[in-house]
Design a protein around this motif. Structure first.
Motif: not given
Length: 234
Positions: A185-191, A195
């Motif tokens: 569920e990680v967001k590409p922009s944050a991690y 990702d």
């Protein structure tokens, strides 16, 4: 007038088997296999052997020596490579390292104890000798081989200690599923880096990962000269 009970001679009792180091270790191994290392105490062993705890110290100096002896007994079941020829030495060394890890996975408490010990039993020395023999077959220089064996054994023991404890925790709390869900569920922009490899982070079986780790260690120690590291740190 009450009838006096006839005394029973102690000589009618079965004679206790004589104490010995092998006997103490055999009982300790049985208790560990049936109930876990935590139940292997001098008091428990003394009870099993029908003696006092103090008498056991004649044969076993302390708990550390007992744990080392238990490890040596388990190593009797370790499959030996047999072939120390040049061809296939890497695969045989990985197989041997994995076999040692699997052996310890069945006894995570003992693996945790071994992490702080310096085992010196004959079968443990044989394990070191076999690893050195395979590294020699691969042409690995003496110092790299000597340092490398220490790394391989440490990784095997730490893996067994960590995985055994981790498995118990996961079964109790479902932490593995929580981590997998968080990665998915990680967001590409944050991690962005998680990702990029998120599928690979969750890929592979435990056996595949263990074998890969040992293969990477063997390749690294066979190509990284100890003298180069010493020069860099001088």
């Amino acid at each position: 007038m009450s009838q006096r009970r006839a005394p029973v001679s102690r000589r009618d009792r079965p004679a206790k088997p004589p104490l010995s180091r092998d006997g103490v270790i055999a009982v300790a191994l049985r208790v560990m296999r049936e109930e876990g290392l935590e139940r292997v105490t001098m008091r428990r062993l003394a009870s099993e052997l029908d003696t006092g705890p103090a008498s056991l110290y004649v044969y076993i100096r302390n708990t550390a020596e007992l744990h080392g002896a238990l490890l040596d007994e388990l190593l009797a079941d370790l499959e030996q490579p047999g072939d120390f020829s040049v061809e296939g030495w890497r695969g045989r060394l990985v197989d041997l390292s994995c076999a040692y890890t699997v052996l310890l996975l069945g006894y995570p408490s003992l693996a945790r104890s071994v992490l702080t010990l310096r085992p010196s039993g004959p079968r443990y020395l044989r394990l070191i000798d076999m690893m050195l023999g395979l590294l020699h077959a691969g042409g690995v220089p003496a110092r790299q081989a000597a340092w490398g064996v220490d790394i391989l054994l440490q990784h095997a023991t730490a893996t067994a200690a960590e995985q055994g404890t981790r498995k118990q925790a996961i079964e109790a709390a479902g932490e593995e599923e929580d981590l997998a869900a968080a990665i998915r569920e990680v967001k590409p922009s944050a991690y962005p880096n998680i990702d990029r490899v998120r599928d690979e982070l969750l890929s592979g079986t435990g056996e595949q990962r263990v074998r890969w780790a040992f293969a990477a260690l063997v390749d690294g120690l066979s190509s990284t000269a100890a003298s180069e590291v010493s020069a860099e740190n001088a």
